[in-house]
Design a protein around this motif. Structure first.
Motif, PDB file in Angstrom:
ATOM      1  N   SER A  70      26.757 -20.102  38.992  1.00 41.25           N
ATOM      2  CA  SER A  70      25.970 -19.313  39.947  1.00 41.25           C
ATOM      3  C   SER A  70      25.879 -20.015  41.303  1.00 41.25           C
ATOM      4  CB  SER A  70      24.580 -19.022  39.404  1.00 41.25           C
ATOM      5  OG  SER A  70      23.905 -20.222  39.118  1.00 41.25           O
ATOM      6  N   ASN A 101      30.174 -17.338  48.610  1.00 35.54           N
ATOM      7  CA  ASN A 101      29.714 -16.170  49.369  1.00 35.54           C
ATOM      8  C   ASN A 101      29.074 -16.566  50.698  1.00 35.54           C
ATOM      9  OD1 ASN A 101      30.634 -14.047  47.843  1.00 35.54           O
ATOM     10  ND2 ASN A 101      28.757 -13.873  46.635  1.00 35.54           N
ATOM     11  N   ASN A 146      27.235 -13.466  37.368  1.00 32.39           N
ATOM     12  CA  ASN A 146      26.568 -12.167  37.423  1.00 32.39           C
ATOM     13  C   ASN A 146      26.327 -11.710  38.863  1.00 32.39           C
ATOM     14  OD1 ASN A 146      25.590  -9.858  36.174  1.00 32.39           O
ATOM     15  ND2 ASN A 146      23.474 -10.607  36.205  1.00 32.39           N
ATOM     16  N   THR A 147      27.374 -11.862  39.685  1.00 27.71           N
ATOM     17  CA  THR A 147      27.310 -11.439  41.080  1.00 27.71           C
ATOM     18  C   THR A 147      28.703 -11.010  41.521  1.00 27.71           C
ATOM     19  OG1 THR A 147      26.441 -12.028  43.259  1.00 27.71           O
ATOM     20  CG2 THR A 147      27.660 -13.743  42.084  1.00 27.71           C
ATOM     21  N   ARG A 148      28.812 -10.541  42.756  1.00 29.33           N
ATOM     22  CA  ARG A 148      30.092 -10.100  43.308  1.00 29.33           C
ATOM     23  C   ARG A 148      30.480 -10.983  44.481  1.00 29.33           C
ATOM     24  NH1 ARG A 148      30.373  -3.620  43.433  1.00 29.33           N
ATOM     25  NH2 ARG A 148      32.070  -3.846  41.964  1.00 29.33           N
ATOM     26  N   ALA A 192      27.503 -18.692  44.842  1.00 32.56           N
ATOM     27  CA  ALA A 192      26.633 -18.574  46.021  1.00 32.56           C
ATOM     28  C   ALA A 192      27.217 -19.330  47.212  1.00 32.56           C
ATOM     29  CB  ALA A 192      25.228 -19.073  45.696  1.00 32.56           C
ATOM     30  N   ASP A 223      31.614 -11.661  48.129  1.00 28.50           N
ATOM     31  CA  ASP A 223      31.420 -10.987  49.418  1.00 28.50           C
ATOM     32  C   ASP A 223      32.669 -11.077  50.286  1.00 28.50           C
ATOM     33  OD1 ASP A 223      28.828 -10.352  48.723  1.00 28.50           O
ATOM     34  OD2 ASP A 223      27.964 -12.086  49.772  1.00 28.50           O
TER      35      ASP A 223
END
Length: 178
Positions: free
Chosen positions: A73, A80, A107-109, A77, A111
């Motif tokens: 994670s 991104n 659990n993110t996309r 981050a 950018d």
């Protein structure tokens, strides 16, 4: 799609080359200004694949990742935060798989959009890429198969390969040496 401004580059090292079970273990980026960032990636609990032959290539042990790696994670981050628009790699099939696996585990996309470096090159530059890359590797003297080094090699090779770009505009009587 050639560009005169320097793009950002990304490279991954992975647990193996198995496109079903492998996962990213290190990611490195080279920003347009040449700034490097890299992270060892702590394996997600579901990531169990490991190849001793891959370890011999990149020199990173699973124990090192577990002890010193950054959680998925946090890596996602950071990427991104630092990247936007198009980011280029030289092994799109593998790198896009590992990028997707990293961001899914976080659990993110992303950018930013991953693209093949071939999107930046004209046919003449493609012909000269491999030889230019080998010259850059020799000049830099850095070990390959470490993510930040490989991202820097992409950046420097791209800079050098600009000498081989075929201009889109006529030269209007001027000669040009390549």
């Amino acid at each position: 799609m050639r560009t005169r401004t320097s793009p950002a580059f990304i490279d991954f090292e992975a647990s193996s080359l198995d496109l079903i079970a492998s996962y990213p273990i290190e990611v490195g980026i080279c920003l347009p200004d040449g700034t490097l960032h890299s992270w060892l990636i702590r394996p997600h609990v579901l990531w169990q694949d490991w190849s001793q032959s891959a370890e011999q290539v990149h020199g990173i042990t699973r124990g090192t990742l577990e002890a010193e790696g950054t959680p998925v994670s946090e890596v996602a981050a950071h990427l991104n935060e630092l990247l936007s628009g198009q980011v280029f790699c030289d092994a799109w099939t593998f790198d896009s798989f590992w990028l997707h696996r990293l961001f899914r585990a976080a659990n993110t996309r992303a950018d930013f959009q991953l693209e093949s470096i071939s999107m930046l090159l004209d046919a003449n530059q493609v012909r000269h890429w491999s030889a230019s890359r080998q010259q850059v590797i020799k000049r830099l003297g850095l070990p390959v198969h470490r993510a930040a080094n490989d991202a820097l090699i992409l950046h420097r090779t791209w800079e050098e390969i600009q000498l081989f770009a075929v201009d889109d505009e006529p030269l209007h009587g001027r000669s040009r040496q390549v």
